[in-house]
Design a protein around this motif. Structure first.
Motif, short mmCIF file in Angstrom:
data_model
loop_
_atom_site.label_atom_id
_atom_site.label_comp_id
_atom_site.label_asym_id
_atom_site.label_seq_id
_atom_site.Cartn_x
_atom_site.Cartn_y
_atom_site.Cartn_z
N LEU A 64 0.80 -1.22 0.00
CA LEU A 64 0.00 0.00 0.00
C LEU A 64 0.84 1.27 0.00
N LEU A 65 2.14 1.12 0.09
CA LEU A 65 2.99 2.31 0.03
C LEU A 65 2.80 3.07 -1.27
N VAL A 66 2.46 2.35 -2.33
CA VAL A 66 2.21 3.00 -3.62
C VAL A 66 1.06 3.98 -3.51
N ASN A 115 -4.28 0.14 -7.42
CA ASN A 115 -4.54 -1.31 -7.38
C ASN A 115 -3.82 -2.03 -8.51
N ASP A 116 -3.75 -1.40 -9.69
CA ASP A 116 -3.04 -2.02 -10.81
C ASP A 116 -1.54 -2.07 -10.56
N ALA A 117 -1.02 -1.11 -9.79
CA ALA A 117 0.42 -1.07 -9.53
C ALA A 117 0.86 -2.07 -8.47
N ILE A 118 -0.06 -2.59 -7.69
CA ILE A 118 0.29 -3.55 -6.64
C ILE A 118 0.46 -4.93 -7.26
N ALA A 120 0.15 -8.81 -8.07
CA ALA A 120 -1.08 -9.61 -7.99
C ALA A 120 -1.15 -10.47 -6.73
N ASP A 121 0.01 -10.95 -6.26
CA ASP A 121 -0.02 -11.82 -5.07
C ASP A 121 -0.44 -11.06 -3.82
N TRP A 122 -0.22 -9.74 -3.78
CA TRP A 122 -0.51 -8.96 -2.58
C TRP A 122 -1.59 -7.90 -2.85
N ARG A 123 -2.36 -8.12 -3.90
CA ARG A 123 -3.41 -7.19 -4.24
C ARG A 123 -4.65 -7.49 -3.39
N ASP A 124 -5.25 -6.42 -2.85
CA ASP A 124 -6.42 -6.56 -1.99
C ASP A 124 -7.69 -6.68 -2.83
N ASP A 125 -8.71 -7.24 -2.20
CA ASP A 125 -10.01 -7.37 -2.87
C ASP A 125 -10.79 -6.05 -2.87
N ALA A 126 -10.52 -5.20 -1.92
CA ALA A 126 -11.23 -3.90 -1.85
C ALA A 126 -10.27 -2.85 -1.30
N LEU A 127 -10.39 -1.62 -1.84
CA LEU A 127 -9.57 -0.49 -1.39
C LEU A 127 -10.51 0.67 -1.02
N ILE A 198 -5.45 5.08 3.44
CA ILE A 198 -5.85 4.11 2.43
C ILE A 198 -5.98 2.76 3.13
N VAL A 199 -7.10 2.12 2.93
CA VAL A 199 -7.43 0.88 3.65
C VAL A 199 -7.66 -0.21 2.61
N GLY A 200 -7.00 -1.37 2.86
CA GLY A 200 -7.16 -2.52 1.97
C GLY A 200 -7.81 -3.68 2.71
N LEU A 201 -8.74 -4.34 2.04
CA LEU A 201 -9.45 -5.49 2.61
C LEU A 201 -9.22 -6.71 1.73
N LYS A 202 -8.80 -7.81 2.38
CA LYS A 202 -8.63 -9.09 1.69
C LYS A 202 -9.60 -10.09 2.30
N GLU A 203 -10.53 -10.57 1.48
CA GLU A 203 -11.54 -11.49 1.99
C GLU A 203 -10.91 -12.84 2.33
N VAL A 204 -11.29 -13.35 3.49
CA VAL A 204 -10.86 -14.70 3.90
C VAL A 204 -11.80 -15.68 3.20
N SER A 205 -11.46 -16.00 1.99
CA SER A 205 -12.28 -16.88 1.16
C SER A 205 -11.63 -18.26 1.08
N ALA A 206 -12.25 -19.12 0.31
CA ALA A 206 -11.69 -20.46 0.12
C ALA A 206 -10.34 -20.39 -0.60
N ARG A 207 -10.23 -19.43 -1.52
CA ARG A 207 -8.96 -19.28 -2.23
C ARG A 207 -7.86 -18.78 -1.29
#
Length: 466
Positions: A64-66, A115-118, A120-127, A198-207
């Motif tokens: 998220l430093l970006v 989001n595009d600059a982050i 893919a492995d550390w990209r959040d589901d919501a910003l 800036i707040v990032g959310l990563k859903e705890v999903s099956a993936r």
């Protein structure tokens, strides 16, 4: 008879009993060691998953430093902070500031580029872009915000700390979903408060659970409010359906079970399934949110369990040559014993019986038998003689010693420890013998004077007066 063969059977029985004893002891030791290994492994898995979650959140914060230094987002947040709240027309309270649509559009565009600059492995589901008051200026990937201009995140401790210049992470439960949250301040002037966060959310999903389980090589499941949220398996051979047994057991887990460290002891949900629960810090802690790691163990339960759990590689490692050699050697030794103690004597008995039938011999040769066969041969010979006697025939009897050498006294008349004349009568009916005539008198020995000189052979004595 058959001593060696019977001893061999006893030894084989003892060997089988010892082998079964060893197998049963090995089964108990294997199951006990499996349980101990299961508990130690679950404690290690729980620590590994906890560290992996911390590393994951730290990398998401770094990603998220970006957005924290993005100029477009900074300008949009500064513009949102310039809008002042006004009193509501229908009451005396202050209404939230009405952020212009252009500002919201600019912030949303900036979030898309961030989001595009982050990676893919550390990209959040919501910003989320949040101003100083905690009001959401723009959101990306969270549809619940659309059309709700009063959506606010300032009440969450992680966002509040980020608005004051701190890096924070948390775990939230929004609706029916669990999110891993990272928040970072957006600073544009070192002399002033941050313009927002800036707040990032990563859903705890099956993936998410599957990726985490694969990285940690564990079987993990997340839960909140007594319900399983998601699960993943990163270990070969573990059935993912076993994770469904966690939900019914969650009702039995209370705050005391977690203890001071927020982690339970190993709980056996089945004979072959163990699980350990751990609490997640943050907003979901009061809701009972956390994760569980599970492991299965190979339970033998009996001697045949070794065979049922063995694979082709285990069977290939068995020294079949040695086992076959031992079996053949034991069989050969047993055959030799039975041949020596059973077959050969029986063959001798059959041969003599055939010769007896043919008239070659009139009795069995007892000396050629051993053990029970010798006794049987003697009984057969005696039986044949008794049959012949009953038929009036002449049988072969032992020689009569008295008929050959005369009557034999019942007791010898003289022994090595007796003296002549001291023998006692052998029987009280025998009269004692009378003494015979006395022996002749011994003549008296003449004196030397009567005898005169004795002539010695080979010596000549001169005559008197010569």
């Amino acid at each position: 008879m058959m001593i060696l063969s019977r001893l061999w059977y006893v030894l084989l029985g003892i060997a089988v009993a010892v082998a079964m004893y060893v197998v049963y002891v090995a089964v108990g030791q294997f199951d006990r060691q499996g349980t101990r290994s299961l508990k130690e492994g679950l404690a290690s898995d729980s620590q590994t998953v906890e560290w992996a979650l911390k590393i994951d959140t730290r990398r998401r914060l770094d990603a998220l430093l970006v957005g924290s230094v993005d100029a477009a987002l900074q300008q949009a947040l500064v513009a949102a902070n310039g809008v002042k709240p006004a009193p509501c027309p229908s009451s005396n309270i202050w209404c939230p500031a009405k952020i212009p649509d252009a500002t919201r559009t600019g912030a949303r565009t900036a979030l898309g580029k961030i989001n595009d600059a982050i990676p893919a492995d550390w990209r959040d589901d919501a910003l989320f872009a949040v101003d100083r008051d905690g009001q959401v200026v723009a959101a990306l990937g969270y549809d619940q915000v659309n059309g709700n201009d009063e959506f606010d995140l300032g009440g969450y401790p992680a966002v509040y700390d980020a608005l004051h210049g701190y890096l924070r992470d948390d775990v939230w439960n929004l609706g029916s979903k669990m999110y891993v949250v990272v928040a970072r301040p957006v600073e544009y002037d070192a002399t002033q408060r941050p313009a927002g966060a800036i707040v990032g959310l990563k859903e705890v999903s099956a993936r998410f659970a599957a990726d985490l389980a694969k990285r940690t090589r564990t079987s993990v499941a997340f839960f909140v409010s007594g319900q399983k949220v998601a699960g993943g398996v990163g270990v070969e051979g573990f059935d993912a359906e076993k994770l469904d047994a966690i939900a019914p057991d969650l009702a039995k887990v209370d705050d005391k079970t977690f203890g001071d460290g927020g982690r339970t002891d190993v709980r056996m949900l089945a004979d072959d399934l163990g699980v350990m629960y751990a609490r997640l810090p943050g907003d979901v802690w009061p809701l009972g949110g956390g994760f569980a790691v599970a492991r299965s163990r190979a339970l033998l339960g009996g001697p045949m369990g070794f065979l049922s759990n063995a694979d082709d590689k285990d069977k290939a490692n068995v020294p079949w040559g040695l086992l076959v050699g031992l079996a053949l050697a034991a069989s050969l030794l047993g055959i030799v014993m039975t041949l020596f103690e059973h077959t050969l004597p029986l063959r001798e008995l059959v041969m003599q019986a055939d010769r007896l039938k043919a008239g070659v011999m009139d009795q069995l040769q007892v000396a050629r038998f051993r053990g029970s066969y010798r006794l049987a041969a003697q009984n057969v010979n005696l039986g044949m003689e008794r049959v012949i006697e009953k038929a009036g025939g002449v049988t072969r009897k032992p020689a009569d010693l008295e008929a050959i050498i005369g009557p034999v006294p019942a007791q010898p008349s003289m022994s090595a420890f007796s003296f002549p004349g001291n023998e006692a009568p052998s029987s009280p009916n025998v009269a004692p013998q009378l003494p015979g005539p006395p022996p002749p008198a011994r003549p008296p020995t003449p004196s030397p004077a009567q005898v005169g000189p004795v002539a010695s052979p080979g010596l000549a004595f001169p005559a008197a007066g010569a």
